[in-house]
Design an enzyme around this catalytic site. Structure first.
Site, PDB file in Angstrom:
ATOM      1  N   GLU A 121      32.838  47.880  30.259  1.00 46.32           N
ATOM      2  CA  GLU A 121      32.904  46.653  31.066  1.00 46.32           C
ATOM      3  C   GLU A 121      33.095  45.517  30.072  1.00 46.32           C
ATOM      4  OE1 GLU A 121      32.832  46.081  34.300  1.00 46.32           O
ATOM      5  OE2 GLU A 121      32.268  48.041  35.121  1.00 46.32           O
ATOM      6  N   GLU A 160      40.864  43.024  37.513  1.00 46.34           N
ATOM      7  CA  GLU A 160      40.280  43.032  36.171  1.00 46.34           C
ATOM      8  C   GLU A 160      41.390  43.025  35.119  1.00 46.34           C
ATOM      9  OE1 GLU A 160      37.664  46.436  36.441  1.00 46.34           O
ATOM     10  OE2 GLU A 160      36.624  45.580  38.172  1.00 46.34           O
ATOM     11  N   HIS A 211      37.172  48.333  32.253  1.00 44.59           N
ATOM     12  CA  HIS A 211      36.888  47.511  33.433  1.00 44.59           C
ATOM     13  C   HIS A 211      36.427  46.119  32.985  1.00 44.59           C
ATOM     14  CE1 HIS A 211      36.656  51.045  36.280  1.00 44.59           C
ATOM     15  NE2 HIS A 211      36.495  51.664  35.116  1.00 44.59           N
ATOM     16  N   HIS A 240      40.736  48.813  38.794  1.00 46.06           N
ATOM     17  CA  HIS A 240      40.492  47.725  39.745  1.00 46.06           C
ATOM     18  C   HIS A 240      41.458  46.579  39.442  1.00 46.06           C
ATOM     19  CE1 HIS A 240      36.238  49.526  40.084  1.00 46.06           C
ATOM     20  NE2 HIS A 240      36.965  49.901  41.122  1.00 46.06           N
ATOM     21  N   ARG A 255      40.922  44.156  44.678  1.00 48.72           N
ATOM     22  CA  ARG A 255      40.269  45.171  43.843  1.00 48.72           C
ATOM     23  C   ARG A 255      40.844  46.570  44.047  1.00 48.72           C
ATOM     24  NH1 ARG A 255      34.873  46.730  41.838  1.00 48.72           N
ATOM     25  NH2 ARG A 255      34.248  48.765  42.664  1.00 48.72           N
TER      26      ARG A 255
END
Length: 437
Positions: free
Chosen positions: A398, A199, A324, A196, A254
């Site tokens: 994440e 990020e 991410h 993405h 994104r």
């Protein structure tokens, strides 16, 4: 000049996506992204009732908000932490609505443009272009990252081999670094960052990992063992077109940048485009949505190239790690369904040790568990695909933070974020080399 490019989602069908000729810093312009985000806000709310959920979904569609957390409005339910980026001209209406409906909210970022310019030192001393003194504590453009990869390929040929697995939709090379001591019968770990585009901490970590491996493999027994017994295939920027676009035109883009014949909206969510329960729950069939699954599985050349590579090498690749942001979580399969994976005990043990190692550095807590229950259900993800295609350890990180900065994690936090994440990755890798198959 008026900025139109930041408005996405449904509005993208009617508004051109940013002035493509804009550079981050144009002569005569003193602001990043042509001052696109002046007065924009990021607002957090947590709906407490079904009525609040319905009202928030309705107003979000009407005001064309850019959802930061979760990735789709369909995920919003009672108790869901919801972060939205709202343009200046819509923020008054949203705040008035929240106050009228007596829905509690918190303004996370008062002025997005000011935070953008303050947090990331993109305008000043850019010592990032000198490869000999490459700065790992700043964010780098795609061109800089690829130049860095070429440089390492020349200067560390004993440990690094750079190659391309294909080209993106816009024709950019999809470069991989193969890291490790040369041997024919070695197992491997795949690491990708930047699926993405917005990020940015992901690609920063991929670069950090390579730097640490090169700097410490002689002094650190664990790193030496890792490079002696494993190859690491590292893709610092998966979504090269989207990442480039996030530097030149829309910081909060994104998706990929592929075109759709029927809609003016561009791009596909590269983490919903994999052939595993494709376009089911948690993915959208509408090209203007941020979670658009694409016209068919592996429609995106970037996804197809990586899938082909992983298929070809799946007998040797024992782990798949994808990076991410943001949420501070370590996720493992399944993402597309509520079920326990067959090798749960081994994977769960690796995750538990990894988050404890990460927390030991600065005390930062990560939640861990199956993606479907820890985050949300999403179909067509790379992690599930890797696992279903025979890679026994598949994880999605994440990274920081939990919303205070969101996608605008300041450059001063790159080092601590990467330092703690490094310990987690080393833990998972050492776990591979021990008892578990």
């Amino acid at each position: 000049m008026k900025c139109l490019g930041k408005r996405r989602g449904w509005a993208a069908a009617f508004l051109p996506l940013c002035w493509l000729f804009l550079k981050i810093l144009q002569p005569g312009h003193s602001h990043l992204y042509n001052n696109c985000y002046a007065g924009d806000k990021v607002i957090r709310f947590i709906p407490k009732t079904e009525e609040e959920v319905y009202a928030l979904k309705t107003i979000s569609h009407q005001l064309k908000v850019d959802l930061w957390q979760p990735s789709s409005i369909s995920y919003v339910s009672e108790g869901t932490v919801t972060d939205v980026h709202i343009p200046q001209n819509g923020s008054r209406a949203l705040l008035a609505f929240l106050q009228e409906a007596n829905i509690q909210y918190k303004i996370l970022i008062e002025d997005l443009q000011k935070t953008l310019e303050k947090g990331n030192n993109l305008q000043t001393q850019r010592n990032r272009r000198s490869l000999s003194g490459y700065n790992y504590e700043v964010y780098h453009s795609l061109e800089e990252i690829q130049n860095w990869m070429h440089h390492l390929n020349k200067t560390h040929s004993g440990l690094i081999h750079m190659f391309s697995i294909g080209r993106s939709y816009e024709g950019r090379s999809l470069f991989i670094l193969k890291l490790g001591r040369r041997s024919r019968l070695k197992r491997a770990v795949w690491i990708d960052c930047g699926i993405h585009a917005r990020e940015w901490i992901g690609p920063a970590f991929c670069q950090w990992f390579v730097k640490e491996a090169l700097l410490t493999h002689k002094s650190d027994p664990a790193m030496r063992k890792m490079l002696n017994h494993l190859y690491f295939y590292i893709m610092p920027v998966f979504n090269v077109d989207g990442y480039h676009f996030s530097w030149t035109s829309d910081r909060f883009w994104r998706k990929t940048r592929s075109r759709n014949s029927r809609f003016r909206c561009r791009g596909v969510d590269a983490n919903r485009n994999w052939k595993v329960k494709w376009c089911d729950e948690g993915a959208s069939m509408h090209p203007c949505d941020d979670t658009y699954c694409g016209p068919f599985p592996e429609s995106e050349p970037e996804v197809k190239a990586v899938a082909n590579f992983l298929r070809k090498h799946r007998k040797h690749i024992r782990a798949y790690l994808s990076f991410h942001a943001y949420a501070q979580m370590l996720l493992y399969p399944y993402s597309y369904k509520y079920a326990t994976i067959p090798n749960f005990s081994c994977v769960e043990s690796a995750a538990y040790k990894a988050v404890n190692a990460l927390q030991s550095v600065y005390g930062v807590r990560y939640r861990y568990g199956p993606a479907s229950t820890t985050l949300y259900v999403s179909s067509g993800s790379s992690m599930d695909w890797a696992y279903k295609n025979g890679i026994p350890y598949a994880f999605a990180f994440e990274l920081r933070d939990t919303g205070h900065f969101g996608f605008l994690l300041p450059e001063m936090l790159i080092k601590p974020t990467c330092t703690e994440t490094m310990l987690a990755v080393k833990n998972i890798t050492m776990h591979l080399l021990k008892k578990c198959p």
